[in-house]
Motif scaffolding. Sequence first.
Motif, PDB file in Angstrom:
ATOM      1  N   ASP A 290       0.867  -1.166   0.178  1.00  0.00           N
ATOM      2  CA  ASP A 290      -0.142   0.153   0.037  1.00  0.00           C
ATOM      3  C   ASP A 290       0.874   1.169  -0.227  1.00  0.00           C
ATOM      4  O   ASP A 290       0.475   2.102  -0.690  1.00  0.00           O
ATOM      5  N   LYS A 291       1.899   1.281   0.584  1.00  0.00           N
ATOM      6  CA  LYS A 291       2.737   2.344   1.040  1.00  0.00           C
ATOM      7  C   LYS A 291       3.577   2.625  -0.497  1.00  0.00           C
ATOM      8  O   LYS A 291       3.794   3.661  -1.245  1.00  0.00           O
ATOM      9  N   LEU A 292       3.990   1.599  -1.370  1.00  0.00           N
ATOM     10  CA  LEU A 292       4.455   1.642  -2.297  1.00  0.00           C
ATOM     11  C   LEU A 292       3.665   2.067  -3.624  1.00  0.00           C
ATOM     12  O   LEU A 292       4.031   2.750  -4.383  1.00  0.00           O
ATOM     13  N   ARG A 293       2.409   1.761  -3.470  1.00  0.00           N
ATOM     14  CA  ARG A 293       1.276   2.111  -4.238  1.00  0.00           C
ATOM     15  C   ARG A 293       1.236   3.808  -3.896  1.00  0.00           C
ATOM     16  O   ARG A 293       1.176   4.090  -5.059  1.00  0.00           O
ATOM     17  N   ILE A 294       1.031   4.103  -2.818  1.00  0.00           N
ATOM     18  CA  ILE A 294       0.845   5.570  -2.794  1.00  0.00           C
ATOM     19  C   ILE A 294       1.898   6.437  -3.264  1.00  0.00           C
ATOM     20  O   ILE A 294       2.011   7.167  -4.006  1.00  0.00           O
ATOM     21  N   LYS A 295       3.205   5.683  -2.953  1.00  0.00           N
ATOM     22  CA  LYS A 295       4.633   6.504  -3.406  1.00  0.00           C
ATOM     23  C   LYS A 295       4.482   6.449  -5.071  1.00  0.00           C
ATOM     24  O   LYS A 295       4.876   7.452  -5.754  1.00  0.00           O
ATOM     25  N   GLN A 296       4.142   5.295  -5.669  1.00  0.00           N
ATOM     26  CA  GLN A 296       3.913   5.203  -6.982  1.00  0.00           C
ATOM     27  C   GLN A 296       3.011   6.322  -7.589  1.00  0.00           C
ATOM     28  O   GLN A 296       3.349   6.735  -8.695  1.00  0.00           O
TER      29      GLN A 296
ATOM     30  N   MET B  25       1.910  11.144 -10.517  1.00  0.00           N
ATOM     31  CA  MET B  25       1.469  12.517 -10.327  1.00  0.00           C
ATOM     32  C   MET B  25       2.304  13.654 -10.673  1.00  0.00           C
ATOM     33  O   MET B  25       2.126  14.512 -11.390  1.00  0.00           O
ATOM     34  N   TYR B  26       3.523  13.482  -9.901  1.00  0.00           N
ATOM     35  CA  TYR B  26       4.516  14.362 -10.100  1.00  0.00           C
ATOM     36  C   TYR B  26       5.113  14.173 -11.466  1.00  0.00           C
ATOM     37  O   TYR B  26       5.292  15.239 -12.185  1.00  0.00           O
ATOM     38  N   ALA B  27       5.427  12.999 -12.044  1.00  0.00           N
ATOM     39  CA  ALA B  27       5.548  12.969 -13.720  1.00  0.00           C
ATOM     40  C   ALA B  27       4.588  13.664 -14.564  1.00  0.00           C
ATOM     41  O   ALA B  27       4.955  14.383 -15.350  1.00  0.00           O
ATOM     42  N   ARG B  28       3.037  13.427 -14.311  1.00  0.00           N
ATOM     43  CA  ARG B  28       2.251  14.281 -15.129  1.00  0.00           C
ATOM     44  C   ARG B  28       2.356  15.692 -14.826  1.00  0.00           C
ATOM     45  O   ARG B  28       2.411  16.423 -15.857  1.00  0.00           O
ATOM     46  N   GLN B  29       2.664  16.217 -13.695  1.00  0.00           N
ATOM     47  CA  GLN B  29       2.928  17.743 -13.604  1.00  0.00           C
ATOM     48  C   GLN B  29       4.101  18.155 -14.209  1.00  0.00           C
ATOM     49  O   GLN B  29       3.938  19.243 -14.676  1.00  0.00           O
ATOM     50  N   LEU B  30       5.254  17.296 -14.008  1.00  0.00           N
ATOM     51  CA  LEU B  30       6.548  17.797 -14.732  1.00  0.00           C
ATOM     52  C   LEU B  30       6.134  17.889 -16.366  1.00  0.00           C
ATOM     53  O   LEU B  30       6.586  18.579 -17.031  1.00  0.00           O
ATOM     54  N   ALA B  31       5.389  16.776 -16.879  1.00  0.00           N
ATOM     55  CA  ALA B  31       5.047  16.728 -18.221  1.00  0.00           C
ATOM     56  C   ALA B  31       4.432  18.155 -18.611  1.00  0.00           C
ATOM     57  O   ALA B  31       4.633  18.656 -19.765  1.00  0.00           O
TER      58      ALA B  31
END
Length: 693
Positions: A459-465, A470-476
Amino acid sequence: MPSEEQTPDFPWDFMRRGVLGRFISLSMFGALLGLLIMLGYGLRDNSESLTIMWPASGLLLVALWATPASNWIWILVTQLIVQLAIYFAYADRVNWPWGAVFAVANSVDAIVGAAVAKRLIVTPSMRQIRQVLQLIAAIALGAAASAILGAYASVHTSIGTQFFRQWQLWWANSWLGSLIVAPVLLTWALKGSAPGDSTPPPATRELFLIGCALLGFTFWLFASPPAALSPILHPPELLLALVIVTAFRLPPRWATSLTALCVLFGAYFASRHLGPFAGEPNPFARIGALQLYLSTLIVINFMLAVGLIELRDTVALLRRSEERYRNFVEKSSEAVWQVELDIPMPVELPLDAQIDWLRGHAYVAECNQTYRRLNHQLGIADPDIRAWRADVPWSAVYIDHLEQAAREAYSIDGLQFKVANGATESTYLTAFSGVISDEALVRLWGVARDITELVELNDKLRIKQDRVQMYARQLAGAEERARRATAVDLHDGIGQQLAGLALTLDAAAARALPETRLMLGEASHTLRQVHASTQRVIADLSPPGLYELGLEPALQWLAVYMRGRDNLQVLLQVNVDDRAFDLELRILIFKLIRELLRNVVKHSRVNAATVTVSMTPRQLRLEVIDTGVGFEWQLSLFETPQQGFGLWSVAERIREAEGEMTVDTAPGQGCKVSVVFPLETHGSAPAFQLRSR
């Protein structure tokens, strides 16, 4: 002869003991062999000079079996010398020339028997019935081969005898002689050779009592004249019963040794016309019956003694295996339990009937400590653990998936259930394995493992992913906005200024002197080239029409652009409604098509490609197809692209947008890339597939 690699576990390599050691070993062997040869001559029916048994054959066979084949010549020479010397002392001078034939016949007996034994029994232990039968067969084959020479010589040294009868008698006395000596030598030589040998030594009192009873009854049976024997008090079957008792009560080495003594005593008294077989007037029938009876004693005793040892070893092995299994299961961190059905459940029952059957006839027959602790968390006491409870989570999850389990022989894994543990919940991963016999379910094995920590980490890994995506989409998005802003600045700022400057230079050149006009013309031409380069940079940063007009005009511009720049003819088929998806997806589709067309230019070695973009109410689909050289996609999995997106970069962007990509290619078969984006999210994981034609 067998190879030297097949030396048994009781090697007798006297050639490594030096000259003195070899001489002592061969001398001791020759002396013992001579005693057995003289014993064989002593065990003869005096009326017809028929030998009852030939014990020397057993010693010679074991000696050859125990030593490497390179040493056989020394043993055989010793045997020939000893036997010829004793034969000359016992035989008439008329028959002396046949002594060598008799000696060679005994050599053949041992050679054939030892060779067959080495071939059949690579690692002898004399703790298996199979090895006993193989040894008996090897002895029989050796005796049969030697009987051909022996019978031939016997016919020429006796009067009125038949070859086949002499062959039978020779085979029987050689076989019986080997059966008397070989088991005794082997069981003593191989004492304790098996790993984990648990054969207990016999008690002295029991050994003494059994030995006295066995030998005493043998004396009583065989030392009595035929007329004095009573059918009730002296039946040979009683001796056979005592031999069987000996096999049950004593280890093989003692059982075979005592039985061998009984057989020797019986043969000795029978050669003096005493015992239960002495009343037969026909000497051939008398000796044959005696040999059959004595061989029966030793074979039954040997087989029973070894068979009981094998059975004891098997039971000990099973006991150790059960102990290891129980220790492993009991100490396992996984919950393990066994469900038995007091009445096996027919597999053809309907699903509802199967559920009722399990509730009525299933019970927990066995479980480990972890399973008991799992029940304690639910408040189930140990006396109630045996009951099949459909309300407990691990039983309920199996009932819920019973239809699926029934299709897989009532075995299923990957099921999860939760158990309350105070204020928290523990998650368990469980698997069931069914045992079906005669079209009925008889047993279920269950295993459950606590995966709470793994679930929490997942669950923690999924949240981090999700955050990373989300950060990647924001960067894109930020990158795209920056590219758009840069393109606008270039177009509205530098582009406009370059265009104005070019017009100014043209106006100045029209009014300038001829010498200056040429320089101004070159400057104007260079300025227009810079302006054209700027326009291409603007087009790469932000394709014209993509934001304002939509996807189809942008792709039409791209087709014209690729034709002019890379000489690539693009057949474009677009049937989409830009209002059905957002601007980000429109930009992504354009970039994907542009990158795939660049790949066609770089790698396909063709100058044409087809681009198709279509949509349905649920999905948007695009295809880029070329008829070029294709590629081996298995190898491309491990390649790192040197330029551009690369296939895996394209796939990663598609995966982030919850799309699915399929590459259908093969060397020489072109390439077809299909991409599907859902217009409605259904929660299913996206996939990336590669297919080879």
